[in-house]
Design an enzyme around this catalytic site. Structure first.
Site, short mmCIF file in Angstrom:
data_model
loop_
_atom_site.label_atom_id
_atom_site.label_comp_id
_atom_site.label_asym_id
_atom_site.label_seq_id
_atom_site.Cartn_x
_atom_site.Cartn_y
_atom_site.Cartn_z
N SER A 1 35.52 25.06 45.54
CA SER A 1 34.13 25.40 45.20
C SER A 1 33.23 24.16 45.30
CB SER A 1 34.06 25.95 43.78
OG SER A 1 34.96 27.02 43.61
N CYS B 1 39.07 29.35 43.35
CA CYS B 1 38.22 30.49 43.03
C CYS B 1 38.43 31.63 44.03
CB CYS B 1 36.76 30.04 43.02
SG CYS B 1 35.60 31.39 42.91
N LYS C 1 41.17 37.70 40.95
CA LYS C 1 41.29 38.15 39.55
C LYS C 1 40.33 39.30 39.27
CE LYS C 1 38.61 36.52 36.77
NZ LYS C 1 38.57 35.36 35.92
N ARG D 1 51.14 30.25 21.16
CA ARG D 1 51.68 29.31 20.15
C ARG D 1 50.73 29.13 18.96
NH1 ARG D 1 50.61 23.55 23.29
NH2 ARG D 1 48.42 23.98 23.58
N GLY E 1 47.62 26.64 30.57
CA GLY E 1 46.72 25.54 30.87
C GLY E 1 46.86 25.03 32.29
N GLU F 1 20.22 46.84 24.82
CA GLU F 1 19.04 46.89 23.93
C GLU F 1 19.41 46.51 22.50
OE1 GLU F 1 17.32 50.83 23.28
OE2 GLU F 1 19.24 51.76 23.78
#
Ligand SMILES: Cc1cc2nc3c(=O)[nH]c(=O)nc-3n(C[C@H](O)[C@H](O)[C@H](O)COP(=O)(O)OP(=O)(O)OC[C@H]3O[C@@H](n4cnc5c(N)ncnc54)[C@H](O)[C@@H]3O)c2cc1C
Length: 454
Positions: A15, A43, A51, A199, A262, A441
Site C-alpha cells: 500500500s 492489503c 478478508k 490469552r 500479532g 440517526e
C-alpha cells in the site's frame, strides 16, 4: 541530475510503497521499486480485500437467515468454498494488474524481486544486479507472528487462511485482536464450528472496552465458543485433526488452527541493522515526523514503522512523502482521529478516543450510549443488538470519540470521521436532522449522558 540510477528506490510494493513510487514518478522522479511477492502487498493479497470478500460471503449466510422473517423461503442447498476462493483470486489478480499498470503508466521501474541494502545508497536484487539511489524508502510491511510452541508448523496464519483448499469443519483461532475476531466471524458465518482462544482477560483491547465486551457477547450468542485467559502451548497431529493443548491442561481438537497472534515488522535480513538504521525492540524502523530514519536519505512508512497499521495510513504517508520530496509540498499525515473498522460479525467501527483514553489523558468528558435491536432485526429471527457510544469533551462540547458495533458500522463511521476531524460539537450532532428510518440517526438523538468524568 544526480549520478545515481534512481532518485528514489522503494523496497516493497505494498500500500505505502506503491503510492509513494507512483506519486514520486508522477512528479518527475526516476523511481525503482522492488516487490518480492505480490504487487499491492498485504492489503490486496492477504489482508483487507480478500478478508472483506470472505466477510461478504459469510454475511450472505446471515442474510438468508434474516430473510425468513421477511417472507422469503431461502432453502440454501450448497456453499462452495472452492468457488469463493477461485472468484476471490480472480478479483485479486485483476487488482494486481491495476496496481502494476498504474505504476507502469507513471514510469516506475518495477523489479519483481526481493531487494536488500548493500550500502546507504545501493540496493541489490535477487539476480545480483545493483542499483544506486539518491533516496531509499523502506516499505516492507509486516508478517504474522506465530509463537514458538511444539507443533507450530501445524498451524496457519491469515496468509494461508485465504488459500485453504476446503472450508474446515472445526476451526480453532488463537488471538484477541481484530484479525482473530474477523476470521472467527467469517468461518462461523460460512458454517464452521469456531472456537476462539485469547490469552488476555478481554478482546480488542486497543479499542473502547465496551466494543470488545459486546462483540464477545454477540459471538457467544451466535455459536462461537470463546475462552479467555487461555493459551495454546502445544499442537499435535492426530488421526482426526490437530489436537491443541492449552495452559490450563484442556485439549481441543480442530481441523484448522489459525494463529492471529500479532504481526512483526519485516526488517530482518535486508541490511538495515548492518547500516545502523535505528529500530525499536519489536524490530520496527524508528522514524521522525518526516518519515526519516536516523540516516537522513533513508525513509520508512507503513507497517514496517508499526505506528498505525492500516492501509489508508500507509497510502497517505506514501503520498505525503512523495509530495514533500518531489513536489515541494509541505504535507504531513495526522494520526489523530483515524477511523477504523473491524469486519467482525456484527462489524465494529470507531473514530477518535475511547473512554479509557479520555481517562488516561485526564479529560473531563460526558459519555452518551445507546443500545437497541435495529429495525432490520425486528422481523428476523437473529437477535442482534446495535451499540453506539459518544465521548464528549466537557470543556469544548467537542465530540472526541464515536464508537459503534452493529450492521453497516464501517460505512456509517466514515462520515462521522469527517465531522469529528472538522471539530463537530455535541450541539452540532443534536442540530443535525437524521435520516429516518436508519440506525445512523440514533447517533444524533442521544440526549442524556449516562456517565461523566470530572
Ligand atoms: C488479515 C489482514 C486484514 C487486514 N485488514 C485491514 C483492513 O480491513 N483495513 C485496513 O486499513 N488495513 C487492514 N490490514 C492492514 C493492512 O493490510 C496494512 O496496514 C497495509 O497493507 C500496510 O501497507 P505497507 O505498504 O506498509 O505494507 P504491505 O502492504 O505489507 O507491503 C509490503 C510489501 O513489501 C514486500 N517486501 C517485503 N520485504 C521486501 C524486500 N526485502 N524486497 C522486496 N519486497 C519486499 C512484501 O512482499 C509486501 O508486498 C489488514 C492486514 C491483515 C494481515
Amino acid at each position: 541530475m544526480t549520478d545515481y540510477d534512481f532518485d528514489l528506490y522503494v523496497l516493497g510494493g505494498g500500500s505505502g510503497g506503491v503510492r509513494a513510487s507512483r506519486i514520486a514518478a508522477t512528479h518527475g522522479a526516476r523511481v525503482g521499486v522492488a516487490e518480492e511477492r505480490y504487487m499491492g502487498g498485504t492489503c490486496v493479497n492477504v489482508g483487507c480485500i480478500p478478508k472483506k470478500l470472505l466477510a461478504y460471503s459469510a454475511g450472505f449466510g446471515h442474510g438468508f437467515e434474516d430473510a425468513k422473517g421477511y417472507g422469503w423461503d431461502c432453502g440454501v442447498n450448497r456453499f462452495s468454498w472452492p468457488d469463493l476462493i477461485r472468484n476471490k483470486d480472480a478479483e485479486i489478480s485483476r487488482l494486481n494488474g491495476v496496481y502494476r499498470r498504474l505504476m507502469d503508466r507513471a514510469g516506475v521501474t518495477i523489479h519483481d524481486s526481493r531487494a536488500t541494502l548493500v550500502d546507504a545508497h545501493t540496493v541489490e536484487i535477487a539476480d545480483g544486479q545493483r542499483f544506486t539511489a539518491d533516496r531509499i524508502l523502506i516499505a516492507t510491511g509486516g508478517w504474522p507472528f506465530v509463537p514458538d510452541i511444539p507443533g507450530r508448523e501445524l498451524a496457519i496464519t491469515s496468509n494461508e487462511a485465504f488459500h485453504l483448499p476446503d472450508l474446515p469443519r472445526r476451526v480453532l483461532i488463537a488471538g484477541g485482536g481484530y484479525i482473530a475476531v474477523e476470521f472467527a466471524g467469517i468461518f462461523a458465518g460460512l458454517g464452521a464450528e469456531v472456537t476462539l482462544m485469547h490469552r488476555g482477560t478481554a478482546i480488542l483491547t486497543a479499542f473502547d472496552h465496551e466494543l470488545g465486551v459486546r462483540l464477545l457477547h454477540e459471538m457467544k450468542t451466535h455459536g462461537i465458543a470463546t475462552h479467555l485467559l487461555t493459551v495454546i502451548v502445544k499442537l499435535e497431529k492426530t488421526a482426526s485433526g490437530i489436537l491443541a493443548t492449552c495452559n490450563n491442561g484442556q485439549t481441543y481438537e480442530a481441523d484448522c488452527v489459525l494463529f492471529a497472534t500479532g504481526r512483526k515488522p519485516m526488517t530482518d535480513g535486508i541490511g538495515l541493522a548492518e547500516l545502523g538504521v535505528a529500530m525499536d525492540s519489536e524490530g520496527a524502523v524508528i522514524v521522525d515526523e518526516d518519515d526519516r530514519t536516523n540516516i537522513p536519505h533513508i525513509f520508512a512508512i507503513g507497517d514496517v514503522t508499526n505506528q498505525l497499521n492500516l492501509t489508508p495510513v500507509a497510502t497517505a504517508k506514501g503520498q505525503a512523502l512523495a509530495e514533500r520530496l518531489f513536489a515541494g509540498k509541505d504535507r504531513h499525515v495526522s494520526l489523530e482521529n483515524v477511523p477504523t473498522a473491524i469486519f467482525s460479525s456484527p462489524p465494529i467501527a470507531t473514530v477518535g478516543i475511547s473512554e479509557e483514553q479520555a481517562a488516561e489523558r485526564g479529560l473531563s468528558v460526558k459519555i452518551f450510549k445507546e443500545s437497541f435491536r435495529p429495525l432490520k432485526h425486528r422481523l428476523s429471527e437473529r437477535d442482534q443488538e446495535t451499540f453506539m457510544k459518544l465521548i464528549v469533551d466537557n470543556a469544548t462540547d467537542r465530540v472526541l470519540g464515536c464508537h459503534m458495533i452493529g450492521d453497516d458500522a464501517a460505512e456509517m463511521m466514515q462520515g462521522f470521521a469527517v465531522a469529528i476531524t472538522a471539530g463537530a460539537t455535541k450541539a452540532m450532532f443534536n442540530d443535525t436532522i437524521g435520516i429516518h428510518p436508519t440506525s445512523a440517526e440514533e447517533f444524533l438523538t442521544m440526549r442524556t449522558p449516562v456517565a461523566a468524568s470530572m
